[in-house]
Design a protein around this motif. Sequence first.
Motif, PDB file in Angstrom:
ATOM      1  N   ARG A  30      30.885  32.713  70.938  1.00  0.00           N
ATOM      2  CA  ARG A  30      31.944  32.592  71.940  1.00  0.00           C
ATOM      3  C   ARG A  30      33.318  32.541  71.291  1.00  0.00           C
ATOM      4  O   ARG A  30      34.234  33.273  71.672  1.00  0.00           O
ATOM      5  CB  ARG A  30      31.708  31.346  72.796  1.00  0.00           C
ATOM      6  N   CYS A  31      33.484  31.668  70.287  1.00  0.00           N
ATOM      7  CA  CYS A  31      34.779  31.553  69.607  1.00  0.00           C
ATOM      8  C   CYS A  31      35.124  32.849  68.879  1.00  0.00           C
ATOM      9  O   CYS A  31      36.286  33.257  68.844  1.00  0.00           O
ATOM     10  CB  CYS A  31      34.763  30.379  68.628  1.00  0.00           C
ATOM     11  N   LYS A  32      34.131  33.499  68.307  1.00  0.00           N
ATOM     12  CA  LYS A  32      34.349  34.766  67.620  1.00  0.00           C
ATOM     13  C   LYS A  32      34.860  35.831  68.594  1.00  0.00           C
ATOM     14  O   LYS A  32      35.807  36.561  68.304  1.00  0.00           O
ATOM     15  CB  LYS A  32      33.045  35.226  66.975  1.00  0.00           C
ATOM     16  N   LEU A  33      34.271  35.904  69.791  1.00  0.00           N
ATOM     17  CA  LEU A  33      34.682  36.895  70.786  1.00  0.00           C
ATOM     18  C   LEU A  33      36.048  36.573  71.388  1.00  0.00           C
ATOM     19  O   LEU A  33      36.822  37.482  71.701  1.00  0.00           O
ATOM     20  CB  LEU A  33      33.623  37.016  71.877  1.00  0.00           C
ATOM     21  N   ILE A  34      36.368  35.298  71.549  1.00  0.00           N
ATOM     22  CA  ILE A  34      37.697  34.911  72.036  1.00  0.00           C
ATOM     23  C   ILE A  34      38.752  35.387  71.044  1.00  0.00           C
ATOM     24  O   ILE A  34      39.771  35.963  71.429  1.00  0.00           O
ATOM     25  CB  ILE A  34      37.787  33.384  72.258  1.00  0.00           C
ATOM     26  N   ASP A  35      38.502  35.169  69.757  1.00  0.00           N
ATOM     27  CA  ASP A  35      39.439  35.604  68.723  1.00  0.00           C
ATOM     28  C   ASP A  35      39.574  37.127  68.707  1.00  0.00           C
ATOM     29  O   ASP A  35      40.680  37.655  68.614  1.00  0.00           O
ATOM     30  CB  ASP A  35      38.979  35.095  67.363  1.00  0.00           C
ATOM     31  N   LEU A  36      38.466  37.837  68.830  1.00  0.00           N
ATOM     32  CA  LEU A  36      38.499  39.303  68.874  1.00  0.00           C
ATOM     33  C   LEU A  36      39.322  39.776  70.067  1.00  0.00           C
ATOM     34  O   LEU A  36      40.116  40.714  69.960  1.00  0.00           O
ATOM     35  CB  LEU A  36      37.079  39.865  68.943  1.00  0.00           C
ATOM     36  N   ALA A  40      42.639  42.169  70.160  1.00  0.00           N
ATOM     37  CA  ALA A  40      42.693  43.381  70.985  1.00  0.00           C
ATOM     38  C   ALA A  40      43.884  43.364  71.936  1.00  0.00           C
ATOM     39  O   ALA A  40      44.468  44.406  72.231  1.00  0.00           O
ATOM     40  CB  ALA A  40      41.389  43.538  71.766  1.00  0.00           C
ATOM     41  N   ALA A  41      44.243  42.178  72.420  1.00  0.00           N
ATOM     42  CA  ALA A  41      45.386  42.043  73.328  1.00  0.00           C
ATOM     43  C   ALA A  41      46.715  41.954  72.574  1.00  0.00           C
ATOM     44  O   ALA A  41      47.763  41.768  73.175  1.00  0.00           O
ATOM     45  CB  ALA A  41      45.205  40.809  74.209  1.00  0.00           C
ATOM     46  N   GLU A  42      46.647  42.075  71.243  1.00  0.00           N
ATOM     47  CA  GLU A  42      47.820  42.004  70.367  1.00  0.00           C
ATOM     48  C   GLU A  42      48.559  40.675  70.496  1.00  0.00           C
ATOM     49  O   GLU A  42      49.782  40.617  70.436  1.00  0.00           O
ATOM     50  CB  GLU A  42      48.754  43.188  70.604  1.00  0.00           C
ATOM     51  N   SER A  43      47.792  39.593  70.648  1.00  0.00           N
ATOM     52  CA  SER A  43      48.397  38.256  70.706  1.00  0.00           C
ATOM     53  C   SER A  43      48.856  37.782  69.341  1.00  0.00           C
ATOM     54  O   SER A  43      49.748  36.946  69.240  1.00  0.00           O
ATOM     55  CB  SER A  43      47.387  37.250  71.257  1.00  0.00           C
ATOM     56  N   TYR A  44      48.223  38.291  68.286  1.00  0.00           N
ATOM     57  CA  TYR A  44      48.623  37.937  66.925  1.00  0.00           C
ATOM     58  C   TYR A  44      49.615  38.974  66.433  1.00  0.00           C
ATOM     59  O   TYR A  44      49.312  40.154  66.348  1.00  0.00           O
ATOM     60  CB  TYR A  44      47.414  37.924  65.990  1.00  0.00           C
ATOM     61  N   ARG A  45      50.818  38.544  66.119  1.00  0.00           N
ATOM     62  CA  ARG A  45      51.861  39.458  65.650  1.00  0.00           C
ATOM     63  C   ARG A  45      52.622  38.844  64.495  1.00  0.00           C
ATOM     64  O   ARG A  45      52.791  37.643  64.422  1.00  0.00           O
ATOM     65  CB  ARG A  45      52.852  39.773  66.767  1.00  0.00           C
ATOM     66  N   ILE A  46      53.103  39.708  63.623  1.00  0.00           N
ATOM     67  CA  ILE A  46      53.967  39.285  62.537  1.00  0.00           C
ATOM     68  C   ILE A  46      55.393  39.463  63.028  1.00  0.00           C
ATOM     69  O   ILE A  46      55.756  40.544  63.487  1.00  0.00           O
ATOM     70  CB  ILE A  46      53.715  40.123  61.272  1.00  0.00           C
ATOM     71  N   PRO A  47      56.226  38.420  62.952  1.00  0.00           N
ATOM     72  CA  PRO A  47      57.590  38.528  63.467  1.00  0.00           C
ATOM     73  C   PRO A  47      58.397  39.580  62.706  1.00  0.00           C
ATOM     74  O   PRO A  47      58.276  39.730  61.495  1.00  0.00           O
ATOM     75  CB  PRO A  47      58.189  37.148  63.265  1.00  0.00           C
ATOM     76  N   ASP A  48      59.205  40.323  63.435  1.00  0.00           N
ATOM     77  CA  ASP A  48      60.082  41.333  62.856  1.00  0.00           C
ATOM     78  C   ASP A  48      61.323  40.637  62.317  1.00  0.00           C
ATOM     79  O   ASP A  48      62.023  39.945  63.041  1.00  0.00           O
ATOM     80  CB  ASP A  48      60.463  42.356  63.920  1.00  0.00           C
ATOM     81  N   THR A  49      61.608  40.839  61.038  1.00  0.00           N
ATOM     82  CA  THR A  49      62.779  40.215  60.439  1.00  0.00           C
ATOM     83  C   THR A  49      64.046  41.010  60.733  1.00  0.00           C
ATOM     84  O   THR A  49      65.146  40.525  60.527  1.00  0.00           O
ATOM     85  CB  THR A  49      62.612  40.084  58.920  1.00  0.00           C
ATOM     86  N   GLY A  50      63.904  42.237  61.172  1.00  0.00           N
ATOM     87  CA  GLY A  50      65.055  43.046  61.539  1.00  0.00           C
ATOM     88  C   GLY A  50      65.674  43.801  60.389  1.00  0.00           C
ATOM     89  O   GLY A  50      66.611  44.560  60.577  1.00  0.00           O
ATOM     90  N   LYS A  51      65.194  43.618  59.165  1.00  0.00           N
ATOM     91  CA  LYS A  51      65.785  44.285  58.009  1.00  0.00           C
ATOM     92  C   LYS A  51      65.605  45.800  58.078  1.00  0.00           C
ATOM     93  O   LYS A  51      66.522  46.544  57.784  1.00  0.00           O
ATOM     94  CB  LYS A  51      65.182  43.742  56.724  1.00  0.00           C
TER      95      LYS A  51
END
Length: 65
Positions: A30-36, A40-51
């Motif tokens: 269950r936890c594995k599928l929630i993370d997946l 897939a929904a692109e909830s994990y993102r690396i912030p853009d520094t704008g450089k």
Amino acid sequence: MKRPVVNCPQCGKSIVWDNSNPFRPFCSERCKLIDLGQWAAESYRIPDTGKDSEKQESDPSGSEK
């Protein structure tokens, strides 16, 4: 040798890190599928520094000098 104990990255439950858990580092399927689903929904993102965007705005052709 003592087996390491880690926390599930999704729910925080303590689990033993060994081959008997096929879902590691998660505590369950269950936890594995929630993370997946979050990936897939692109909830994990690396912030853009704008450089990079500032460099492109200063040189509209996009070519480097």
